[in-house]
Design a protein around this motif. Structure first.
Motif, PDB file in Angstrom:
ATOM      1  N   LYS A   1      42.141 -26.160   3.755  1.00 42.77           N
ATOM      2  CA  LYS A   1      41.997 -25.801   2.349  1.00 42.77           C
ATOM      3  C   LYS A   1      41.391 -24.407   2.249  1.00 42.77           C
ATOM      4  CE  LYS A   1      40.470 -28.262  -1.758  1.00 42.77           C
ATOM      5  NZ  LYS A   1      39.694 -29.405  -2.242  1.00 42.77           N
TER       6      LYS A   1
ATOM      7  N   THR B   1      51.160 -17.385 -11.432  1.00 40.72           N
ATOM      8  CA  THR B   1      51.262 -17.521  -9.974  1.00 40.72           C
ATOM      9  C   THR B   1      51.373 -16.158  -9.274  1.00 40.72           C
ATOM     10  OG1 THR B   1      53.682 -17.817 -10.080  1.00 40.72           O
ATOM     11  CG2 THR B   1      52.336 -19.821 -10.104  1.00 40.72           C
TER      12      THR B   1
ATOM     13  N   GLU C   1      49.536 -28.234  -1.509  1.00 39.84           N
ATOM     14  CA  GLU C   1      49.059 -28.139  -2.889  1.00 39.84           C
ATOM     15  C   GLU C   1      48.705 -26.708  -3.217  1.00 39.84           C
ATOM     16  OE1 GLU C   1      45.927 -30.855  -4.407  1.00 39.84           O
ATOM     17  OE2 GLU C   1      46.425 -32.057  -2.642  1.00 39.84           O
ATOM     18  N   GLN C   2      48.719 -26.409  -4.509  1.00 39.87           N
ATOM     19  CA  GLN C   2      48.328 -25.081  -4.980  1.00 39.87           C
ATOM     20  C   GLN C   2      47.620 -25.247  -6.321  1.00 39.87           C
ATOM     21  OE1 GLN C   2      48.836 -22.394  -3.190  1.00 39.87           O
ATOM     22  NE2 GLN C   2      48.756 -20.640  -4.560  1.00 39.87           N
TER      23      GLN C   2
ATOM     24  N   MET D   1      56.457 -22.205  -4.140  1.00 36.51           N
ATOM     25  CA  MET D   1      55.875 -21.328  -5.158  1.00 36.51           C
ATOM     26  C   MET D   1      56.918 -20.768  -6.122  1.00 36.51           C
ATOM     27  SD  MET D   1      52.676 -21.425  -4.901  1.00 36.51           S
ATOM     28  CE  MET D   1      52.338 -20.121  -6.046  1.00 36.51           C
TER      29      MET D   1
ATOM     30  N   GLU E   1      42.312 -19.203  -6.554  1.00 41.45           N
ATOM     31  CA  GLU E   1      43.597 -19.750  -6.103  1.00 41.45           C
ATOM     32  C   GLU E   1      43.333 -20.584  -4.851  1.00 41.45           C
ATOM     33  OE1 GLU E   1      46.155 -17.011  -3.885  1.00 41.45           O
ATOM     34  OE2 GLU E   1      47.838 -17.627  -5.129  1.00 41.45           O
ATOM     35  N   GLU E   2      43.561 -21.879  -4.946  1.00 38.79           N
ATOM     36  CA  GLU E   2      43.340 -22.751  -3.788  1.00 38.79           C
ATOM     37  C   GLU E   2      44.675 -23.194  -3.218  1.00 38.79           C
ATOM     38  OE1 GLU E   2      40.291 -25.189  -6.221  1.00 38.79           O
ATOM     39  OE2 GLU E   2      40.281 -26.041  -4.195  1.00 38.79           O
ATOM     40  N   SER E   3      44.772 -23.177  -1.898  1.00 42.32           N
ATOM     41  CA  SER E   3      45.991 -23.653  -1.243  1.00 42.32           C
ATOM     42  C   SER E   3      45.612 -24.707  -0.216  1.00 42.32           C
ATOM     43  CB  SER E   3      46.698 -22.527  -0.499  1.00 42.32           C
ATOM     44  OG  SER E   3      46.908 -21.426  -1.350  1.00 42.32           O
TER      45      SER E   3
ATOM     46  N   TYR F   1      45.407 -23.163  -9.384  1.00 41.39           N
ATOM     47  CA  TYR F   1      44.871 -21.934  -9.984  1.00 41.39           C
ATOM     48  C   TYR F   1      43.849 -22.267 -11.048  1.00 41.39           C
ATOM     49  CZ  TYR F   1      48.612 -19.309  -7.806  1.00 41.39           C
ATOM     50  OH  TYR F   1      49.440 -18.726  -6.892  1.00 41.39           O
TER      51      TYR F   1
ATOM     52  N   ILE G   1      47.137 -26.318   3.061  1.00 36.41           N
ATOM     53  CA  ILE G   1      48.190 -26.118   4.054  1.00 36.41           C
ATOM     54  C   ILE G   1      48.149 -27.302   5.016  1.00 36.41           C
ATOM     55  CG2 ILE G   1      49.048 -24.550   5.862  1.00 36.41           C
ATOM     56  CD1 ILE G   1      48.875 -23.246   3.085  1.00 36.41           C
TER      57      ILE G   1
ATOM     58  N   HIS H   1      53.291 -26.353   2.848  1.00 35.08           N
ATOM     59  CA  HIS H   1      52.434 -26.053   1.700  1.00 35.08           C
ATOM     60  C   HIS H   1      52.263 -27.355   0.913  1.00 35.08           C
ATOM     61  CE1 HIS H   1      51.672 -22.921  -1.719  1.00 35.08           C
ATOM     62  NE2 HIS H   1      50.629 -23.653  -1.450  1.00 35.08           N
TER      63      HIS H   1
ATOM     64  N   ARG I   1      49.805 -14.646  -5.701  1.00 31.23           N
ATOM     65  CA  ARG I   1      50.500 -14.825  -4.432  1.00 31.23           C
ATOM     66  C   ARG I   1      50.728 -13.495  -3.721  1.00 31.23           C
ATOM     67  NH1 ARG I   1      50.654 -18.894  -1.167  1.00 31.23           N
ATOM     68  NH2 ARG I   1      52.676 -19.188  -0.222  1.00 31.23           N
TER      69      ARG I   1
END
Lengths: 132, 149
Positions: free
Chosen positions: B117, B55, B79-80, A58, B133-135, B82, B137, B77, B58
């Motif tokens: 997800k 960002t 993908e991320q 990040m 905001e998608e993450s 927004y 993991i 991590h 977070r």
């Protein structure tokens, strides 16, 4: 600086960062609240099987967005999608890049990436910049 | 192992886009632009206020999802993503909650990997969406095994 709206398809915004320092990552840990020690403490990174500390994904994604900051009066980042493709180590020299792929009246579509000194993409994705 | 958790969500939590934290965050990503930190620039901008970097969410809290336990170490991590309806304004209140969107497993070179997800929603005081905001993991085989011990 050329305005973002004057870019032609295939042209890029680009900047290269100073070598990644431990202090960069300590600051990002503090600001983001992500205190995973693999980003700041050598022994913890080694225990996790890494050759050394690595940057927060990040942190790199946050840096990349600054290519668009100067243009806040004409638009904003509406969609920002990133895949973390590689690790960033201490002293790596990261180049941030946004290449215009397509444009309409309402949006600018960019392919974005951060590339290390060996030419490897460490993060990659897309930005859709909405125009006012 | 997280398939039962799909669709679970956290309660909404109130956050404030704190001015000092926006400055510190912007500095930490090398982006101390006046639109983030200079009040005069913010006032004279089209937003009438300073904004926060994309960002920044977070740092928001969004409450715990009941029954969801994640390992403290070894997560990757992947993908991320927004999405914004508009930029976040400094000092505004944002109400956040998280949802487990999906969980699936794939066979990789180091064994079976789990993909979790999560999606976080940020709304204004009237319940109007500001951002998501998608993450993604990634939970590796080694970590999965350690958790089952």
């Amino acid at each position: 600086m050329t305005s973002i709206t004057e870019l032609r398809t295939g042209e890029s915004l680009q900047t290269t960062l100073s070598p990644v320092s431990r202090m960069d990552l300590i600051k990002y840990s503090g600001a983001s609240g992500d205190f995973n020690p693999i980003h700041t403490i050598d022994e913890e990174a080694k225990k996790a099987g890494l050759p050394g500390i690595i940057a927060h994904g990040m942190w790199t994604m946050g840096n990349l967005s600054k290519l668009f900051t100067p243009y806040y009066e004409i638009g904003f980042i509406q969609d920002y999608q990133i895949r973390f493709a590689g690790m960033v180590f201490l002293n790596d020299v990261i180049t941030l890049q946004a290449q215009l792929e397509d444009k309409t009246e309402e949006h600018l579509h960019f392919k974005v990436s951060a590339i290390n000194q060996k030419g490897k993409e460490v993060i990659k994705g897309k930005v859709r910049f909405a125009l006012y | 192992m997280y398939r039962d958790a799909i669709g679970k969500r956290s309660p909404k939590v109130k956050n404030v886009v704190e001015r000092g934290l926006v400055r510190r965050f912007a500095e930490s990503i090398g982006d101390l632009h006046p639109i983030y930190v200079d009040e005069e620039t913010g006032k004279n901008s089209r937003y009438g206020n300073n904004i926060a970097p994309p960002t920044f969410p977070r740092v928001f809290l969004s409450g715990n999802i009941e029954g969801l336990k994640l390992p403290g170490k070894g997560l990757i991590h992947g993908e991320q993503i927004y999405h914004y309806e508009r930029p976040l304004l400094v000092e505004e209140e944002v109400f956040c909650y998280s949802v487990i969107e999906d969980y699936y497993e794939k066979e990789g070179s180091t064994g079976k990997m789990g993909f979790l997800k999560m999606k976080r929603y940020g709304e204004d005081a009237n319940g109007k969406l500001i951002f998501t905001e998608e993450s993604v993991i990634i939970i590796t085989e080694t970590v999965r095994r350690a958790m089952q011990v």
